[in-house]
Design a protein around this motif. Structure first.
Motif, PDB file in Angstrom:
ATOM      1  N   LYS A 292      42.308  36.562  29.364  1.00 46.81           N
ATOM      2  CA  LYS A 292      42.202  37.914  29.915  1.00 46.81           C
ATOM      3  C   LYS A 292      40.755  38.257  30.236  1.00 46.81           C
TER       4      LYS A 292
ATOM      5  N   GLU B  57      36.544  37.507  36.753  1.00 44.48           N
ATOM      6  CA  GLU B  57      36.911  37.098  38.111  1.00 44.48           C
ATOM      7  C   GLU B  57      37.282  38.309  38.969  1.00 44.48           C
ATOM      8  N   ALA B  58      38.019  39.247  38.412  1.00 40.04           N
ATOM      9  CA  ALA B  58      38.428  40.437  39.170  1.00 40.04           C
ATOM     10  C   ALA B  58      37.211  41.193  39.685  1.00 40.04           C
ATOM     11  N   ALA B  59      36.151  41.261  38.876  1.00 39.35           N
ATOM     12  CA  ALA B  59      34.920  41.931  39.316  1.00 39.35           C
ATOM     13  C   ALA B  59      34.251  41.148  40.443  1.00 39.35           C
TER      14      ALA B  59
ATOM     15  N   THR C  50      42.879  33.583  44.165  1.00 41.41           N
ATOM     16  CA  THR C  50      42.672  34.245  42.875  1.00 41.41           C
ATOM     17  C   THR C  50      43.078  33.283  41.763  1.00 41.41           C
ATOM     18  N   ASN C  51      42.787  33.658  40.543  1.00 37.09           N
ATOM     19  CA  ASN C  51      42.983  32.788  39.380  1.00 37.09           C
ATOM     20  C   ASN C  51      42.134  31.528  39.499  1.00 37.09           C
TER      21      ASN C  51
ATOM     22  N   LEU D 149      39.673  36.354  33.392  1.00 33.24           N
ATOM     23  CA  LEU D 149      40.257  36.942  34.598  1.00 33.24           C
ATOM     24  C   LEU D 149      39.664  38.315  34.911  1.00 33.24           C
ATOM     25  N   SER D 150      39.212  39.033  33.897  1.00 31.25           N
ATOM     26  CA  SER D 150      38.538  40.315  34.132  1.00 31.25           C
ATOM     27  C   SER D 150      37.210  40.100  34.848  1.00 31.25           C
TER      28      SER D 150
ATOM     29  N   VAL E 296      35.735  39.059  42.608  1.00 27.50           N
ATOM     30  CA  VAL E 296      36.574  39.052  43.808  1.00 27.50           C
ATOM     31  C   VAL E 296      36.409  40.335  44.628  1.00 27.50           C
ATOM     32  N   ARG E 297      35.941  41.383  44.017  1.00 32.19           N
ATOM     33  CA  ARG E 297      35.693  42.614  44.778  1.00 32.19           C
ATOM     34  C   ARG E 297      34.610  42.416  45.830  1.00 32.19           C
TER      35      ARG E 297
ATOM     36  N   ASN F 138      50.684  38.592  47.579  1.00 34.83           N
ATOM     37  CA  ASN F 138      50.195  37.584  46.652  1.00 34.83           C
ATOM     38  C   ASN F 138      51.227  36.455  46.656  1.00 34.83           C
TER      39      ASN F 138
ATOM     40  N   MET G  95      45.689  35.897  47.717  1.00 36.90           N
ATOM     41  CA  MET G  95      45.902  37.336  47.912  1.00 36.90           C
ATOM     42  C   MET G  95      45.442  37.702  49.297  1.00 36.90           C
TER      43      MET G  95
END
Length: 199
Positions: free
Chosen positions: A171, A177-179, A130-131, A174-175, A181-182, A87, A193
């Motif tokens: 938060k 986004e995390a889903a 990311t972000n 970003l949660s 980005v998978r 990262n 990343m």
């Protein structure tokens, strides 16, 4: 005096070990490097020792030679089939006060990361920004910082925890986004990343 002279004449040739990242021995080694403006490698492991090597927010603070050497060390440490997860700070247009505080030499683009991975003899499996959900706000802030003029080294920067409601909202964003980005690759973001593998 003899050690310092050797290190300065042989950058990156001296390794030092510690009981782990963040230990007093590791921090003392890092402080020595900063105060003497030298480069010593902190990787006391045998070739092909690991299935996974990670590095978070380090490479952007190394000069070009140090970056190449570090990437070669990552590759050396990996067993065949092993993975490297990186990262790094991304997108030069996001340079700001935080960049000064973090000692950033560069902010990566996808092509820059591809070149670094290729030069280390590794193969990219996944590469995404990311972000990204924070990108508009970060871009606005960093643009204003650059217009104002970036501070000198040693500035306190933007390492402040926002009020609890703001932090909770960030938060949540970003949660989500995390889903995403998978399953998808983001086109922009303040970080890049990379998942790379050693064949």
């Amino acid at each position: 005096k003899g050690l310092l002279e050797f290190v300065r004449k042989n950058p990156g040739k001296l390794n030092y070990g510690s009981a782990g990242t963040g230990t007093s021995h590791h921090l003392a080694g890092e402080l020595f490097k900063l105060q003497t403006k030298t480069f010593i490698t902190h990787i006391p492991y045998r070739t092909a020792s690991f299935d996974l090597v990670t590095s978070f927010d380090v490479l952007q603070s190394l000069d070009a030679d140090q970056e190449r050497q570090t990437m070669r060390e990552f590759a050396r440490l990996l067993r065949p089939g092993g993975a490297l997860v990186l990262n790094v700070a991304a997108m030069e247009l996001l340079r700001g006060d935080h960049s000064v505080l973090a000692g950033e030499v560069r902010r990566y683009s996808r092509p820059m990361m591809r070149d670094a991975i290729d030069a280390a003899g590794l193969r990219i499996e996944r590469l995404t920004y990311t972000n990204g959900v924070l990108f508009p706000a970060i871009l606005a802030r960093r643009t204003l910082e650059r217009c104002r003029g970036l501070p000198q080294v040693g500035h306190a920067g933007d390492f402040a925890i926002p009020p609890a409601p703001v932090n909770a909202a960030l938060k949540s964003l970003l949660s989500v986004e995390a889903a995403v980005v998978r399953h998808a690759t983001l086109p922009v973001g303040s970080s890049l990343m990379c998942l790379a593998r050693k064949d």
